[in-house]
Design a protein around this motif. Structure first.
Motif, PDB file in Angstrom:
ATOM      1  N   PRO A 116     -12.491 -23.794  -4.324  1.00 21.75           N
ATOM      2  CA  PRO A 116     -11.693 -22.839  -3.562  1.00 21.75           C
ATOM      3  C   PRO A 116     -11.982 -21.391  -3.970  1.00 21.75           C
ATOM      4  O   PRO A 116     -12.405 -21.120  -5.097  1.00 21.75           O
ATOM      5  CB  PRO A 116     -10.254 -23.214  -3.944  1.00 21.75           C
ATOM      6  CG  PRO A 116     -10.382 -23.793  -5.312  1.00 21.75           C
ATOM      7  CD  PRO A 116     -11.702 -24.504  -5.340  1.00 21.75           C
ATOM      8  N   ILE A 117     -11.733 -20.521  -3.046  1.00 23.39           N
ATOM      9  CA  ILE A 117     -11.671 -19.098  -3.366  1.00 23.39           C
ATOM     10  C   ILE A 117     -10.237 -18.823  -3.813  1.00 23.39           C
ATOM     11  O   ILE A 117      -9.289 -19.133  -3.086  1.00 23.39           O
ATOM     12  CB  ILE A 117     -12.000 -18.235  -2.134  1.00 23.39           C
ATOM     13  CG1 ILE A 117     -13.443 -18.477  -1.687  1.00 23.39           C
ATOM     14  CG2 ILE A 117     -11.764 -16.762  -2.424  1.00 23.39           C
ATOM     15  CD1 ILE A 117     -13.778 -17.797  -0.376  1.00 23.39           C
ATOM     16  N   VAL A 118     -10.090 -18.286  -4.988  1.00 20.58           N
ATOM     17  CA  VAL A 118      -8.760 -17.991  -5.510  1.00 20.58           C
ATOM     18  C   VAL A 118      -8.367 -16.574  -5.094  1.00 20.58           C
ATOM     19  O   VAL A 118      -9.094 -15.609  -5.369  1.00 20.58           O
ATOM     20  CB  VAL A 118      -8.727 -18.138  -7.043  1.00 20.58           C
ATOM     21  CG1 VAL A 118      -7.352 -17.754  -7.585  1.00 20.58           C
ATOM     22  CG2 VAL A 118      -9.088 -19.573  -7.441  1.00 20.58           C
ATOM     23  N   VAL A 119      -7.249 -16.480  -4.405  1.00 19.94           N
ATOM     24  CA  VAL A 119      -6.771 -15.199  -3.889  1.00 19.94           C
ATOM     25  C   VAL A 119      -5.716 -14.647  -4.844  1.00 19.94           C
ATOM     26  O   VAL A 119      -4.708 -15.315  -5.115  1.00 19.94           O
ATOM     27  CB  VAL A 119      -6.164 -15.379  -2.481  1.00 19.94           C
ATOM     28  CG1 VAL A 119      -5.564 -14.073  -1.975  1.00 19.94           C
ATOM     29  CG2 VAL A 119      -7.217 -15.917  -1.516  1.00 19.94           C
ATOM     30  N   THR A 120      -5.950 -13.437  -5.348  1.00 19.26           N
ATOM     31  CA  THR A 120      -4.952 -12.816  -6.217  1.00 19.26           C
ATOM     32  C   THR A 120      -4.107 -11.800  -5.464  1.00 19.26           C
ATOM     33  O   THR A 120      -3.036 -11.419  -5.920  1.00 19.26           O
ATOM     34  CB  THR A 120      -5.611 -12.128  -7.432  1.00 19.26           C
ATOM     35  OG1 THR A 120      -6.444 -11.062  -6.972  1.00 19.26           O
ATOM     36  CG2 THR A 120      -6.455 -13.117  -8.221  1.00 19.26           C
ATOM     37  N   SER A 121      -4.603 -11.356  -4.304  1.00 21.20           N
ATOM     38  CA  SER A 121      -3.819 -10.452  -3.461  1.00 21.20           C
ATOM     39  C   SER A 121      -4.369 -10.498  -2.044  1.00 21.20           C
ATOM     40  O   SER A 121      -5.588 -10.522  -1.855  1.00 21.20           O
ATOM     41  CB  SER A 121      -3.880  -9.009  -4.008  1.00 21.20           C
ATOM     42  OG  SER A 121      -3.075  -8.146  -3.225  1.00 21.20           O
ATOM     43  N   GLY A 122      -3.486 -10.551  -1.069  1.00 20.49           N
ATOM     44  CA  GLY A 122      -3.913 -10.527   0.330  1.00 20.49           C
ATOM     45  C   GLY A 122      -3.212  -9.383   1.038  1.00 20.49           C
ATOM     46  O   GLY A 122      -3.381  -8.218   0.677  1.00 20.49           O
ATOM     47  N   TYR A 123      -2.415  -9.734   2.037  1.00 21.99           N
ATOM     48  CA  TYR A 123      -1.605  -8.703   2.692  1.00 21.99           C
ATOM     49  C   TYR A 123      -0.618  -8.114   1.686  1.00 21.99           C
ATOM     50  O   TYR A 123      -0.090  -8.825   0.817  1.00 21.99           O
ATOM     51  CB  TYR A 123      -0.836  -9.323   3.864  1.00 21.99           C
ATOM     52  CG  TYR A 123       0.243  -8.416   4.400  1.00 21.99           C
ATOM     53  CD1 TYR A 123      -0.081  -7.196   4.988  1.00 21.99           C
ATOM     54  CD2 TYR A 123       1.591  -8.764   4.283  1.00 21.99           C
ATOM     55  CE1 TYR A 123       0.915  -6.358   5.455  1.00 21.99           C
ATOM     56  CE2 TYR A 123       2.588  -7.925   4.756  1.00 21.99           C
ATOM     57  CZ  TYR A 123       2.240  -6.725   5.337  1.00 21.99           C
ATOM     58  OH  TYR A 123       3.230  -5.889   5.792  1.00 21.99           O
ATOM     59  N   ARG A 124      -0.386  -6.813   1.795  1.00 23.35           N
ATOM     60  CA  ARG A 124       0.638  -6.162   0.971  1.00 23.35           C
ATOM     61  C   ARG A 124       1.527  -5.289   1.844  1.00 23.35           C
ATOM     62  O   ARG A 124       1.027  -4.504   2.645  1.00 23.35           O
ATOM     63  CB  ARG A 124       0.009  -5.242  -0.087  1.00 23.35           C
ATOM     64  CG  ARG A 124      -0.685  -5.948  -1.214  1.00 23.35           C
ATOM     65  CD  ARG A 124      -1.209  -4.901  -2.205  1.00 23.35           C
ATOM     66  NE  ARG A 124      -2.287  -5.406  -2.997  1.00 23.35           N
ATOM     67  CZ  ARG A 124      -3.309  -4.671  -3.445  1.00 23.35           C
ATOM     68  NH1 ARG A 124      -3.387  -3.375  -3.138  1.00 23.35           N
ATOM     69  NH2 ARG A 124      -4.249  -5.210  -4.180  1.00 23.35           N
ATOM     70  N   THR A 125       2.809  -5.430   1.647  1.00 20.04           N
ATOM     71  CA  THR A 125       3.732  -4.463   2.230  1.00 20.04           C
ATOM     72  C   THR A 125       3.568  -3.131   1.478  1.00 20.04           C
ATOM     73  O   THR A 125       2.984  -3.085   0.385  1.00 20.04           O
ATOM     74  CB  THR A 125       5.181  -4.936   2.062  1.00 20.04           C
ATOM     75  OG1 THR A 125       5.419  -5.135   0.656  1.00 20.04           O
ATOM     76  CG2 THR A 125       5.426  -6.248   2.793  1.00 20.04           C
ATOM     77  N   ASN A 126       4.104  -2.083   2.069  1.00 19.48           N
ATOM     78  CA  ASN A 126       4.068  -0.790   1.389  1.00 19.48           C
ATOM     79  C   ASN A 126       4.704  -0.866   0.012  1.00 19.48           C
ATOM     80  O   ASN A 126       4.177  -0.313  -0.958  1.00 19.48           O
ATOM     81  CB  ASN A 126       4.797   0.266   2.228  1.00 19.48           C
ATOM     82  CG  ASN A 126       3.836   0.995   3.148  1.00 19.48           C
ATOM     83  OD1 ASN A 126       2.824   1.529   2.695  1.00 19.48           O
ATOM     84  ND2 ASN A 126       4.145   0.995   4.436  1.00 19.48           N
ATOM     85  N   ALA A 127       5.830  -1.562  -0.068  1.00 12.62           N
ATOM     86  CA  ALA A 127       6.545  -1.644  -1.342  1.00 12.62           C
ATOM     87  C   ALA A 127       5.680  -2.329  -2.406  1.00 12.62           C
ATOM     88  O   ALA A 127       5.582  -1.862  -3.536  1.00 12.62           O
ATOM     89  CB  ALA A 127       7.853  -2.411  -1.150  1.00 12.62           C
TER      90      ALA A 127
END
Ligand SMILES: [Zn+2]
Length: 192
Positions: A116-127
Motif C-alpha cells: 500500500p501507499i501510506v497516506v500521512t495527509s490528504g485533504y486538509r481543512t483550513n483549521a
C-alpha cells in the motif's frame, strides 16, 4: 534537485533485494511518463489503488477507474481515506491526484513489490492546515489535490524521484519527516 530520473537513482538504492536493478529496469520499461506522454496501455486498463491511512490504519484496495470513467463507489472510498482525519471532513479529491498515486502504486506492483501507499495527509481543512507545521497557506491539500505519502521499505528519496519522473504535478521531498508530497498542481519540486 537536478537529474532526478529514476535510473540515476539506482546507485542510491537500498540494500533490499527486491530493489535490485533488474526489477527497476522491468519497471522502467513499463512505466509510462504518465502525464507527459501517456504512453503504453497502462492508463487504458482499470486503475487500481491500495491506500493505507497512517493515523487510523484503515485501508482501501480498489479499482477507482474503469471503462473510461470513475467507479463512483471506489472513488468515494478513496476520497474518504484521503479525508481530513482530524476534522472528519471528506471532499471530492482531484482525480488526477488519484492517477499520480496509481502511478506510484503501479510502479512498485509491476516490479513485484505489491504494497500500500501510506497516506500521512490528504485533504486538509483550513483549521487543520493552520495547525500543520510548515504547511503553505495556499496548500494544494486545501483543495483536495495533494497527498503526503510514504511506501513501506522504499527510501524517501527514491519515492521523490519517482514522483518527479511521473511528472504529474508538484513533488515535495521531506527527508527528515520521511514523506513525499505529491499534488496535481503545476510541475514543480522542492525539498522541505
Ligand atoms: Zn503535502
Amino acid at each position: 534537485m537536478e537529474n532526478l530520473l529514476i535510473p540515476s537513482s539506482i546507485e542510491s538504492m537500498p540494500r533490499r533485494q527486491f530493489l535490485r536493478s533488474t526489477a527497476l529496469l522491468t519497471a522502467a520499461a513499463w512505466a509510462p511518463e504518465v502525464f507527459a506522454q501517456q504512453s503504453g496501455d497502462y492508463w487504458s486498463r482499470p486503475r487500481a489503488l491500495w491506500l493505507k491511512r497512517k493515523e487510523t490504519g484503515e485501508e482501501v484496495r480498489t479499482v477507482y477507474w474503469a471503462d473510461g470513467q470513475l467507479v463512483v463507489d471506489a472513488y468515494v472510498q478513496c476520497c474518504t481515506l484521503l479525508r481530513d482525519v482530524r476534522a472528519g471532513s471528506v471532499v471530492q479529491m482531484n482525480p488526477t491526484l488519484l492517477d499520480i498515486l496509481c502511478g506510484v502504486y503501479g510502479w512498485f506492483a509491476q516490479a513485484g513489490m505489491e504494497r500500500p501507499i501510506v497516506v500521512t495527509s490528504g485533504y486538509r481543512t483550513n483549521a487543520t492546515n493552520n495547525m500543520t507545521e510548515g504547511a503553505a497557506r495556499n496548500s494544494m491539500h486545501l483543495v483536495g489535490r495533494a497527498a503526503d505519502i510514504l511506501v513501506p521499505d522504499v527510501p524517501t528519496d527514491y519515492l521523490a524521484r519517482l514522483g518527479m519522473y511521473l511528472r504529474g504535478g508538484g513533488v515535495g521531498y521531506y527527508a527528515t519527516k520521511h514523506f513525499v508530497h505529491v499534488d496535481s498542481g503545476r510541475l514543480r519540486t522542492w525539498a522541505g
